[in-house]
Scaffold this motif. Sequence first.
Motif, PDB file in Angstrom:
ATOM      1  N   CYS A 174       0.660  -1.191  -0.055  1.00 38.92           N
ATOM      2  CA  CYS A 174       0.078   0.031  -0.031  1.00 38.92           C
ATOM      3  C   CYS A 174       0.717   1.092   0.285  1.00 38.92           C
ATOM      4  N   GLU A 175       0.223   2.149  -0.302  1.00 39.65           N
ATOM      5  CA  GLU A 175       0.288   4.193  -0.128  1.00 39.65           C
ATOM      6  C   GLU A 175       0.544   4.060   1.041  1.00 39.65           C
ATOM      7  N   VAL A 176       1.588   4.278   1.821  1.00 41.55           N
ATOM      8  CA  VAL A 176       1.293   5.103   3.920  1.00 41.55           C
ATOM      9  C   VAL A 176       1.612   6.265   3.273  1.00 41.55           C
ATOM     10  N   PHE A 177       0.722   6.779   4.807  1.00 40.30           N
ATOM     11  CA  PHE A 177       1.231   8.077   4.805  1.00 40.30           C
ATOM     12  C   PHE A 177       1.316   7.672   6.599  1.00 40.30           C
ATOM     13  N   ASP A 178       2.706   8.462   6.691  1.00 42.68           N
ATOM     14  CA  ASP A 178       2.757   8.292   8.416  1.00 42.68           C
ATOM     15  C   ASP A 178       1.904   9.689   8.724  1.00 42.68           C
ATOM     16  N   MET A 179       0.579   9.743   9.870  1.00 45.98           N
ATOM     17  CA  MET A 179       0.325  10.698  10.135  1.00 45.98           C
ATOM     18  C   MET A 179       0.812  10.967  11.652  1.00 45.98           C
ATOM     19  N   GLY A 180       0.919  10.889  12.349  1.00 40.91           N
ATOM     20  CA  GLY A 180       1.926  10.956  13.430  1.00 40.91           C
ATOM     21  C   GLY A 180       1.178  10.584  14.616  1.00 40.91           C
ATOM     22  N   CYS A 181       0.868  11.421  15.470  1.00 43.67           N
ATOM     23  CA  CYS A 181       0.687  10.901  16.951  1.00 43.67           C
ATOM     24  C   CYS A 181      -0.742  11.997  17.435  1.00 43.67           C
ATOM     25  N   LEU A 182      -1.849  10.831  17.258  1.00 43.14           N
ATOM     26  CA  LEU A 182      -3.587  12.011  17.610  1.00 43.14           C
ATOM     27  C   LEU A 182      -3.162  12.140  19.364  1.00 43.14           C
ATOM     28  N   PRO A 183      -3.110  14.237  19.174  1.00 43.73           N
ATOM     29  CA  PRO A 183      -2.746  14.414  20.923  1.00 43.73           C
ATOM     30  C   PRO A 183      -4.812  14.188  21.357  1.00 43.73           C
ATOM     31  N   ASP A 184      -4.443  14.221  22.849  1.00 42.18           N
ATOM     32  CA  ASP A 184      -5.625  14.086  23.550  1.00 42.18           C
ATOM     33  C   ASP A 184      -6.803  15.053  23.772  1.00 42.18           C
ATOM     34  N   GLN A 185      -6.887  15.752  22.576  1.00 42.76           N
ATOM     35  CA  GLN A 185      -7.348  16.594  22.130  1.00 42.76           C
ATOM     36  C   GLN A 185      -9.002  16.480  20.708  1.00 42.76           C
ATOM     37  N   PHE A 186      -9.859  16.801  21.090  1.00 42.49           N
ATOM     38  CA  PHE A 186     -11.204  16.516  20.608  1.00 42.49           C
ATOM     39  C   PHE A 186     -10.942  17.457  19.294  1.00 42.49           C
ATOM     40  N   ASP A 187     -10.876  18.906  19.388  1.00 40.63           N
ATOM     41  CA  ASP A 187     -10.450  19.339  17.491  1.00 40.63           C
ATOM     42  C   ASP A 187      -9.483  18.807  17.010  1.00 40.63           C
ATOM     43  N   ARG A 188      -8.225  19.089  18.018  1.00 38.23           N
ATOM     44  CA  ARG A 188      -7.191  18.295  16.295  1.00 38.23           C
ATOM     45  C   ARG A 188      -7.566  17.393  16.226  1.00 38.23           C
ATOM     46  N   THR A 189      -8.074  16.699  17.474  1.00 40.05           N
ATOM     47  CA  THR A 189      -8.197  14.897  16.983  1.00 40.05           C
ATOM     48  C   THR A 189      -8.727  14.470  15.227  1.00 40.05           C
ATOM     49  N   ARG A 190     -10.034  15.181  15.566  1.00 40.91           N
ATOM     50  CA  ARG A 190     -11.020  15.927  14.589  1.00 40.91           C
ATOM     51  C   ARG A 190     -10.503  16.079  13.303  1.00 40.91           C
ATOM     52  N   ASP A 191      -9.974  17.455  13.683  1.00 45.67           N
ATOM     53  CA  ASP A 191      -9.583  17.847  11.923  1.00 45.67           C
ATOM     54  C   ASP A 191      -8.788  16.811  11.736  1.00 45.67           C
ATOM     55  N   ARG A 192      -7.054  16.446  12.340  1.00 45.43           N
ATOM     56  CA  ARG A 192      -6.220  15.260  11.976  1.00 45.43           C
ATOM     57  C   ARG A 192      -7.289  14.229  11.036  1.00 45.43           C
ATOM     58  N   LEU A 193      -8.226  14.123  11.661  1.00 50.23           N
ATOM     59  CA  LEU A 193      -8.627  12.502  10.885  1.00 50.23           C
ATOM     60  C   LEU A 193      -9.317  13.415   9.787  1.00 50.23           C
ATOM     61  N   HIS A 194      -9.760  14.371   9.990  1.00 47.05           N
ATOM     62  CA  HIS A 194     -10.751  14.652   8.734  1.00 47.05           C
ATOM     63  C   HIS A 194      -9.808  14.934   7.333  1.00 47.05           C
ATOM     64  N   GLU A 195      -8.180  15.733   7.510  1.00 47.51           N
ATOM     65  CA  GLU A 195      -7.643  15.398   6.586  1.00 47.51           C
ATOM     66  C   GLU A 195      -6.787  14.253   6.281  1.00 47.51           C
ATOM     67  N   ALA A 196      -6.998  13.047   6.273  1.00 47.17           N
ATOM     68  CA  ALA A 196      -6.277  11.726   6.581  1.00 47.17           C
ATOM     69  C   ALA A 196      -7.168  11.377   5.598  1.00 47.17           C
ATOM     70  N   SER A 197      -8.627  11.716   5.805  1.00 46.90           N
ATOM     71  CA  SER A 197     -10.029  10.718   5.237  1.00 46.90           C
ATOM     72  C   SER A 197     -10.064  11.569   2.971  1.00 46.90           C
ATOM     73  N   GLU A 198      -9.420  12.717   3.640  1.00 45.89           N
ATOM     74  CA  GLU A 198      -9.453  13.248   2.414  1.00 45.89           C
ATOM     75  C   GLU A 198      -8.879  13.224   1.426  1.00 45.89           C
ATOM     76  N   ARG A 199      -6.975  12.313   2.064  1.00 47.00           N
ATOM     77  CA  ARG A 199      -6.418  11.325   1.545  1.00 47.00           C
ATOM     78  C   ARG A 199      -6.522  10.016   1.018  1.00 47.00           C
ATOM     79  N   SER A 200      -6.896   9.589   1.138  1.00 49.15           N
ATOM     80  CA  SER A 200      -6.784   8.240   1.618  1.00 49.15           C
ATOM     81  C   SER A 200      -7.779   7.616   1.788  1.00 49.15           C
ATOM     82  N   ASP A 201      -8.243   6.069   1.560  1.00 46.71           N
ATOM     83  CA  ASP A 201      -8.978   5.411   1.179  1.00 46.71           C
ATOM     84  C   ASP A 201      -9.231   4.213   2.790  1.00 46.71           C
TER      85      ASP A 201
END
Length: 397
Positions: free
Chosen positions: A213-240
């Motif tokens: 697979c083509e892998v994107f290492d997205m790092g570590c999600l912080p224990d914060q809701f807003d940043r977690t939501r935003d990072r997951l949304h960013e990943a969903s835009e570029r990934s299957d």
Amino acid sequence: MKTLEEALDHLLESVSPVTGSESIGLRAALGRVLANEVVSPLDVPSYDNSQMDGYAGVAVEMNNALEPLVVSQRIAAGHPGVALTPGTVARIFTGAPIPLGANAVVMQEQVQLHDDGRIQLLAPVAPGQNIRPRAGDLAAGQRLLKAGHRLQAADLGLAASVGIAELEVIRRLKVSVFSSGDELRQPGDSLGPGQIYDSNRPMIVGLVQSLGCEVFDMGCLPDQFDRTRDRLHEASERSDLVLTCGGVSVGEEDHIKAAISALGRLDLWKIAIKPGKPFAAGQIGRAVFMGMPGNPVAAWVTFMLLVRPAILKMMGGQSPALITKAVPSGFDWPKPDARQEYLRGWIDAQGCAQIHDRQNSGVLSSVTQSEGLIEIPASTPVRVGQTVCFIPYTSFY
């Protein structure tokens, strides 16, 4: 709680192969999934050739010769000879074309070579002996590989053997991988109080890469809701597919569940296996989401038993059935869990299953220092000598 089989069936029903394909050279094709079947454009071999070094001739003439036979020509691989002179033989080497008129090859070890260059058979030879016939391996028009097949090294050699330089494969699956938790630090950084190194993400990234697979290492999600939501949304835009480790339980600092629910759909399951009880699956936009447990052994086990088969389907291929061995137990397991257990262990020199002495789901060395999983059915005690199911790690690679 869902059984492993129920969870896997749900996952496989909910994911679909990605669309789109590309033509790539053989050197880049290892691990990729074929978009179309591959058919041989020619016979393999494309001519009758010698299976070994020796002498080519007519079997009946060689067997009945009253005098030593004259060697009328020398044929090396890649150099076609001429029609065989009646009553003679041709010196021939492995892979060389059989000359017109010859129907057998006698191996050089079964021949006496005279000083004048003539030969005499030491053993009889039969028609067709030591000859690899045209199309003995493959015939023109024969299917070599089927669509959906995940290419192995031998497949690339097979394609090359018929002159195919490029293959049409399904596009690479794009996968984003996160770890989760403020307590995690990256290897190379110093640790503070209450902190640990992030082992899950390098492990999962490596496992996904090994599938092609083509892998994107997205790092570590912080224990914060807003940043977690935003990072997951960013990943969903570029990934299957978006994969996370940890953060999918119901603790106050586990924000992945809420973030996925805000962005799409989430199923949070308790799976009746140990290790690997908490598991999440769902959708973020067009991307599939899967959340593995945070304990490293639990993450490894759930990846192998659940995530890997789903990835292979999304890649356009199929997950092969696990290789299992029924072997006698070399250990007692008198207090089984109510969940189906997967103990880390190996098969000893006597052919018995043995287990690592530390089975805690946080002890990743129990994976690296063992050779397979030993499946213990739920609520089933095991005694020495009873038959257990052993799944070698080679099943997963």
